[in-house]
Motif scaffolding. Structure first.
Motif, PDB file in Angstrom:
ATOM      1  N   GLU A   1      42.965  45.976  46.290  1.00 35.74           N
ATOM      2  CA  GLU A   1      41.793  46.735  46.686  1.00 35.74           C
ATOM      3  C   GLU A   1      40.888  45.799  47.471  1.00 35.74           C
ATOM      4  O   GLU A   1      40.923  44.582  47.247  1.00 35.74           O
ATOM      5  CB  GLU A   1      41.043  47.263  45.460  1.00 35.74           C
ATOM      6  CG  GLU A   1      41.717  48.403  44.761  1.00 35.74           C
ATOM      7  CD  GLU A   1      40.875  48.924  43.601  1.00 35.74           C
ATOM      8  OE1 GLU A   1      40.688  50.147  43.539  1.00 35.74           O
ATOM      9  OE2 GLU A   1      40.415  48.129  42.783  1.00 35.74           O
ATOM     10  N   PRO A   2      40.084  46.306  48.379  1.00 36.57           N
ATOM     11  CA  PRO A   2      39.094  45.428  49.019  1.00 36.57           C
ATOM     12  C   PRO A   2      38.219  44.768  47.967  1.00 36.57           C
ATOM     13  O   PRO A   2      37.872  45.383  46.951  1.00 36.57           O
ATOM     14  CB  PRO A   2      38.292  46.392  49.899  1.00 36.57           C
ATOM     15  CG  PRO A   2      39.238  47.520  50.187  1.00 36.57           C
ATOM     16  CD  PRO A   2      40.052  47.676  48.933  1.00 36.57           C
ATOM     17  N   TYR A   3      37.855  43.526  48.210  1.00 35.63           N
ATOM     18  CA  TYR A   3      37.093  42.769  47.214  1.00 35.63           C
ATOM     19  C   TYR A   3      35.783  43.468  46.860  1.00 35.63           C
ATOM     20  O   TYR A   3      35.306  43.365  45.727  1.00 35.63           O
ATOM     21  CB  TYR A   3      36.815  41.362  47.745  1.00 35.63           C
ATOM     22  CG  TYR A   3      36.287  40.416  46.697  1.00 35.63           C
ATOM     23  CD1 TYR A   3      37.158  39.699  45.886  1.00 35.63           C
ATOM     24  CD2 TYR A   3      34.920  40.241  46.517  1.00 35.63           C
ATOM     25  CE1 TYR A   3      36.677  38.834  44.913  1.00 35.63           C
ATOM     26  CE2 TYR A   3      34.428  39.377  45.550  1.00 35.63           C
ATOM     27  CZ  TYR A   3      35.315  38.674  44.759  1.00 35.63           C
ATOM     28  OH  TYR A   3      34.839  37.821  43.792  1.00 35.63           O
ATOM     29  N   ALA A   4      35.215  44.183  47.820  1.00 35.51           N
ATOM     30  CA  ALA A   4      33.952  44.877  47.567  1.00 35.51           C
ATOM     31  C   ALA A   4      34.088  45.922  46.466  1.00 35.51           C
ATOM     32  O   ALA A   4      33.108  46.277  45.807  1.00 35.51           O
ATOM     33  CB  ALA A   4      33.445  45.530  48.849  1.00 35.51           C
ATOM     34  N   LYS A   5      35.311  46.414  46.241  1.00 39.38           N
ATOM     35  CA  LYS A   5      35.534  47.411  45.191  1.00 39.38           C
ATOM     36  C   LYS A   5      35.842  46.774  43.846  1.00 39.38           C
ATOM     37  O   LYS A   5      35.738  47.428  42.813  1.00 39.38           O
ATOM     38  CB  LYS A   5      36.679  48.346  45.596  1.00 39.38           C
ATOM     39  CG  LYS A   5      36.355  49.276  46.745  1.00 39.38           C
ATOM     40  CD  LYS A   5      37.498  50.256  46.977  1.00 39.38           C
ATOM     41  CE  LYS A   5      37.166  51.240  48.081  1.00 39.38           C
ATOM     42  NZ  LYS A   5      38.273  52.211  48.309  1.00 39.38           N
ATOM     43  N   GLY A   6      36.273  45.530  43.847  1.00 35.14           N
ATOM     44  CA  GLY A   6      36.597  44.869  42.590  1.00 35.14           C
ATOM     45  C   GLY A   6      37.344  43.577  42.830  1.00 35.14           C
ATOM     46  O   GLY A   6      38.234  43.518  43.683  1.00 35.14           O
ATOM     47  N   SER A   7      36.974  42.555  42.074  1.00 32.79           N
ATOM     48  CA  SER A   7      37.605  41.246  42.264  1.00 32.79           C
ATOM     49  C   SER A   7      38.987  41.165  41.637  1.00 32.79           C
ATOM     50  O   SER A   7      39.791  40.325  42.017  1.00 32.79           O
ATOM     51  CB  SER A   7      36.709  40.154  41.673  1.00 32.79           C
ATOM     52  OG  SER A   7      36.531  40.358  40.274  1.00 32.79           O
ATOM     53  N   ASP A   8      39.281  42.020  40.659  1.00 38.58           N
ATOM     54  CA  ASP A   8      40.557  41.924  39.958  1.00 38.58           C
ATOM     55  C   ASP A   8      41.745  42.115  40.887  1.00 38.58           C
ATOM     56  O   ASP A   8      42.754  41.408  40.776  1.00 38.58           O
ATOM     57  CB  ASP A   8      40.617  42.961  38.824  1.00 38.58           C
ATOM     58  CG  ASP A   8      39.491  42.777  37.830  1.00 38.58           C
ATOM     59  OD1 ASP A   8      39.601  41.895  36.973  1.00 38.58           O
ATOM     60  OD2 ASP A   8      38.490  43.510  37.935  1.00 38.58           O
ATOM     61  N   LEU A   9      41.642  43.084  41.811  1.00 42.51           N
ATOM     62  CA  LEU A   9      42.710  43.324  42.769  1.00 42.51           C
ATOM     63  C   LEU A   9      42.269  42.977  44.189  1.00 42.51           C
ATOM     64  O   LEU A   9      42.990  43.269  45.136  1.00 42.51           O
ATOM     65  CB  LEU A   9      43.169  44.785  42.708  1.00 42.51           C
ATOM     66  CG  LEU A   9      43.910  45.198  41.437  1.00 42.51           C
ATOM     67  CD1 LEU A   9      44.239  46.688  41.465  1.00 42.51           C
ATOM     68  CD2 LEU A   9      45.180  44.386  41.253  1.00 42.51           C
TER      69      LEU A   9
END
Length: 646
Positions: free
Chosen positions: A415-423
């Protein structure tokens, strides 16, 4: 109920005087407190460790024996008078205490009546910026310290930029050592204005500025009369009041990277992992990414037993209703909102290694539980943290922040980092040393990766091989310039051609005249040279040919890259082993002489290294073996491993 101060005032308490119910009530209340993770960062000697030590001391989380040792260490290391060197509470390494600096990230836990805290004291020296990124990666808040005497410095800007980059939105500007500037409001206002202009330029929407002194404690845990012109909160009350949205991950669609397939017996098969985002309940539809297979959750198993639901941050084992193919590295996600999949990404990369990025070289990319081989292209630009200017660059050096394209060898779930650091966040690992060299934040997939698909072809590589009556091979000749690679490869091809084999010889000099004439002989140019040759050799092998390549190919990582392009057993590494002095004596082109005279840069063996193969399929000793004998031995080796009859 007994207060925390009554229970543990610097480790001095009377257990017999406490009522068991008081202890139980306190522990229950302590367990239910919210947690704030924050970092202290900034430039060298801004007083980060001293500030944290003051917080630990004033929050009464120092035991009596620690306090005694702190006082003794302060006297031994030269602290004058009755003052305590609070930095010694955090600077645990001997080198840190001796030099009076922070080198490693020091984590400390403390609590107040209102909240629990985990604080990371990160180093201010530029060479240890990598450690600051580590501390910031899990923080909710960043306390940016500034020495009131020095104002906003480059490292202040770099740490602020990095904190904002990794997603920290709660910023505290702690203007420290105000006692050393006479608690002057004008000094404070000038620093805040300077920082505000920078913060706005990098996208920091708001921050809280607090004037304080870690040494005297002014405005650290309570308001100080020494700065009556300041009407805001002290540092600790402000940290207690920050709204940490603990359920923000729970508001996202469900994601769980699979860490382990739990199969204790034939009757149970579950997928274990830590829920990275969202909420899951028994009966919910899910999708396995990247395969796209769907199922429903049949059971949610935890250490305490089965549960009807679970949320972000919890470790669970999911049992699915169907027998679906799912393994470590896959992501179980909400069926209605799965994460994206791509093998080409645009990312912001923070380079953390002393050695520069080598564009085109293979690195391990670790994202969650996924581990893939990836190459980084030359950066589109690097960022000047002082001016935010986008500067051109061909590589990344220590502490550089750049934007670059990353190509993985297979699709990854993200996922884009802006949506979450986990993915959205990954690290790059050097394949040779296993050292972490960079941290990356994914911005978006490259659209060309989504628009290009593999075309199904009816005539397979196996059909091409059967038509020619041979098993494809890539015979990879490697060795120093002048070792005899091309001579031996030419003799081998002549023998194979005479036997009716379908072959093609790719020679280094010939390729440089056409396909790769745009490449120089720098390390990056050589890596790209080998990558292109590897791709061409693979296509020829797909056509059923026996491909011979004669290239210096000095780097082991690139030879391994080509090996991984081909099916098991089709890559044959042939090390033409010739001592450097012998290769120089054979140098009919005079290249070694020019290299030693400084007329040729990056010449292998002289000014650029050659990484000897450690386990080649064949090693040719050209001092003891003639080219004809070597060619004969190579052909005999192939006769022993070919599948199809000659």
């Amino acid at each position: 109920m007994a207060s925390m101060a009554e229970l543990a005032p610097r480790g001095v308490y009377e257990p017999d005087a406490l009522i068991a119910s008081d202890i139980a009530a306190y522990l229950e209340g302590h367990a239910n407190k919210s947690m704030l993770r924050f970092i202290t960062c900034g430039s060298v000697d801004d007083g980060k460790s001293t500030l944290i030590g003051r917080l630990l001391y004033d929050s009464k989380t120092i035991f009596e024996d620690q306090l005694n040792q702190l006082e003794a260490d302060s006297r031994r290391l030269g602290t004058q008078g009755q003052n305590i060197d609070f930095a010694l509470l955090v600077d645990g390494l001997a080198a840190e205490r001796e030099q009076g600096i922070t080198i490693d990230v020091a984590y400390r836990f403390f609590a107040t009546e209102r909240r629990k805290f985990i604080v990371a004291d990160t180093p201010g020296h530029e060479q240890y910026t990598r450690n600051m990124v580590t501390g910031a990666s899990t923080a909710d808040c960043a306390v940016i310290l500034i020495d009131a005497r020095k104002g906003v410095l480059t490292q202040t800007r770099r740490h602020s930029y990095l904190a904002h980059l990794v997603g920290i939105r709660e910023i505290v500007l702690a203007v420290n050592k105000m006692d050393l500037v006479g608690n002057d409001q004008a000094v404070f206002d000038t620093i805040v204005a300077d920082y505000a202009a920078f913060a706005q330029a990098i996208g920091i929407e708001h921050f809280r500025a607090i004037p304080l002194s870690g040494l005297t404690g002014a405005n650290v845990t309570s308001r100080s009369d020494t700065m009556p012109w300041y009407d805001g909160p002290a540092l600790l009350p402000h940290l207690e009041s920050i709204d940490v949205d603990a359920d923000r991950a729970g508001l996202r669609p469900f994601r769980m990277p699979v860490q382990w397939v739990n199969r204790p017996d034939l009757d149970f098969r579950g997928f274990a992992g830590l829920i990275a985002g969202g909420r899951i309940s028994v009966g919910d539809p899910v999708r396995i990414v990247p395969s796209g297979r769907s199922s429903k959750v049949a059971r949610i198993v935890t250490f305490e037993g089965d549960r009807p639901s679970a949320i972000a941050g919890e470790a669970v084992t999911l049992v699915l209703a169907d027998e679906v193919d799912c393994s470590r590295g896959d992501v179980i996600a909400a069926a209605s909102a799965p994460p994206e999949v791509a093998d080409q990404l645009l990312a912001t990369i923070v380079w953390m290694a002393d050695a520069e990025l080598v564009p085109g070289r293979g690195y391990w990319l670790k994202l969650g539980t996924q581990l893939v081989n990836a190459v980084v292209q030359p950066p589109r630009h690097v960022v000047d943290v002082n001016t935010q200017a986008e500067l051109s660059a061909t590589t990344l050096s220590l502490n550089d922040i750049g934007v670059a394209e990353v190509y993985a060898d297979r699709p990854i779930v993200f996922e884009p980092y802006a949506k979450g650091s986990d993915l959205g966040g990954f690290i790059l690992i050097d394949r040779a040393t296993n050292a972490t060299v960079a941290a990356g934040m994914i911005a978006e997939p490259l659209r060309r990766a989504q628009n290009v698909h593999w075309q199904s072809i009816d005539v397979t590589r196996e059909a091409h091989a059967r038509q020619k009556g041979q098993t494809p091979r890539v015979l990879w000749f490697t060795g120093l310039s002048g070792s005899g690679k091309s001579t031996i490869a030419n003799l081998v091809e002549k023998r194979l051609h005479a036997m009716g084999r379908h072959t093609f010889l790719l020679d280094g000099d010939n390729i440089r005249h056409g396909l790769n004439r745009d490449l120089d002989f720098s390390e990056a140019g050589r890596i790209e040279n080998i990558r292109r040759v590897g791709e061409v050799a693979k296509l020829m092998a797909d056509a059923g040919l026996i491909v011979l390549t004669a290239f210096i190919s000095p780097f082991a990582a690139e030879r391994d890259m080509v090996r991984r392009m081909l099916p098991e057993g089709e890559f044959v590494e042939i090390f033409v082993d010739t001592p450097l002095d012998v290769a120089e004596d054979r140098d009919v082109k005079g290249l070694y002489a020019k290299a030693r005279a400084g007329e040729i840069a990056d010449f292998t063996g002289i000014s650029s290294p050659y990484e000897r193969p450690t386990r080649p399929e064949l090693r040719i000793d050209t001092v003891r073996e003639t080219p004809e004998a070597a060619a004969e031995r190579i052909v005999e080796h192939l006769l022993g491993v070919w599948t199809y009859d000659l």
